[in-house]
Design an enzyme around this catalytic site. Structure first.
Site, PDB file in Angstrom:
ATOM      1  N   GLU A   1       0.816  -1.218   0.000  1.00 11.32           N
ATOM      2  CA  GLU A   1       0.000   0.000   0.000  1.00 11.32           C
ATOM      3  C   GLU A   1       0.848   1.265   0.000  1.00 11.32           C
ATOM      4  OE1 GLU A   1      -4.096  -1.330   2.140  1.00 11.32           O
ATOM      5  OE2 GLU A   1      -2.280  -1.496   3.358  1.00 11.32           O
TER       6      GLU A   1
ATOM      7  N   GLU B   1      -4.206  -9.838   3.558  1.00  9.91           N
ATOM      8  CA  GLU B   1      -4.996  -9.554   4.753  1.00  9.91           C
ATOM      9  C   GLU B   1      -6.226 -10.449   4.905  1.00  9.91           C
ATOM     10  OE1 GLU B   1      -3.017  -5.599   3.563  1.00  9.91           O
ATOM     11  OE2 GLU B   1      -3.967  -7.303   2.549  1.00  9.91           O
TER      12      GLU B   1
END
Length: 273
Positions: free
Chosen positions: A111, A132
């Site tokens: 990210e 995740e």
């Protein structure tokens, strides 16, 4: 010349700020790094000598591993800046940011790279992933918001829901990165591009980027909601159980779990104690 930071080594030359992540043992994204990134954005914004920012890593196997999963809830400093807000500030700077990825960039590490204006990766060493969902979380630092703009809806869902590792060639094909380059050519390519952009009139660079940003940057409200869902998910018993199992196996330490994370989350029998 550089900035005094804890988890980043910096130097400025020819209009380029080189910022190298150096957070032993595996370049986890932890609160100290978030503080440093926030300060880096502040310093670069006010530094007329900086026209381009290049983020890279001192670790040969990890660009950035992922978010430090021990740093949740009450463990977080009260004054810790929000990572999505810091990354949105980085993305919106009237200066160019480039991620040079030679190693693993998963979770928050991916990210941070996604928040940069461009991403170039080693064809031999780069591995990207958003793992995740495999432990009951969602990307919390902009992954659900930035990946669809780059890869399209279907491929973004494949990346996020499949929780697989992607090599540089496939990441390039999906639009996750600009280019996969031979490892021997990566440094020279990024150096040349960064210095080339830094040599152009900064007003023109900022104006061009400013026209692109409103079309491509995610909204602050959506980023905040994504992060809220991520933080809420860290308190679920199943998430704690899955993360705890991986911690026992060696998560967040040098070794095979971090090197082959996608395989380890697939091989676990989560229904067994």
């Amino acid at each position: 010349m550089g900035y005094e930071l804890t988890t980043l080594r910096t130097r400025v030359a020819d209009g380029v700020l080189w910022a190298t992540f150096d957070n032993p043992e595996i370049n986890l994204v932890d609160p100290a790094m978030v503080f440093d990134l926030d300060r880096l954005v502040d310093e670069a914004a006010d530094d007329a000598a900086v026209r381009v920012i290049v983020l890279d890593s001192a670790h040969p196997e990890f660009f950035l591993a992922h978010w430090d999963l021990t740093a949740v809830g009450e463990a977080l400093p009260r004054d810790l800046p929000s990572l999505p807000r810091v990354l949105q500030r980085l993305a919106a700077l009237p200066k160019v940011s480039i991620a040079k990825i030679a190693g693993r960039a998963r979770g928050a590490g991916s990210e941070i790279a996604l928040a940069c204006d461009m991403r170039f990766a080693s064809a031999e060493r780069a591995v990207l992933g958003q793992p995740e969902v495999s432990v009951g979380l969602i990307p919390g630092g902009g992954g659900t918001q930035r990946l669809p703009a780059l890869a399209g809806r279907a491929r973004a869902l494949e990346i996020i829901l499949g929780a697989e590792d992607f090599d540089a060639a496939l990441a390039e094909r999906y639009g996750w990165i600009n280019r996969a380059l031979p490892d021997a050519e990566l440094d020279a390519f990024v150096d040349h591009l960064a210095r080339r952009i830094a040599s152009f009139p900064p007003e023109a660079v900022a104006a061009a980027k400013g026209m692109v940003d409103p079309i491509t940057l995610p909204g602050d409200q959506a980023l905040a909601e994504e992060n809220r869902i991520f933080r809420a998910a860290t308190t679920r018993p199943e998430t704690a159980s899955r993360v705890g199992r991986l911690m026992q196996l060696g998560l967040q330490r040098p070794g095979p779990v971090e090197l082959e994370l996608a395989r380890y989350v697939t091989e676990q029998r989560w229904d067994k104690p």
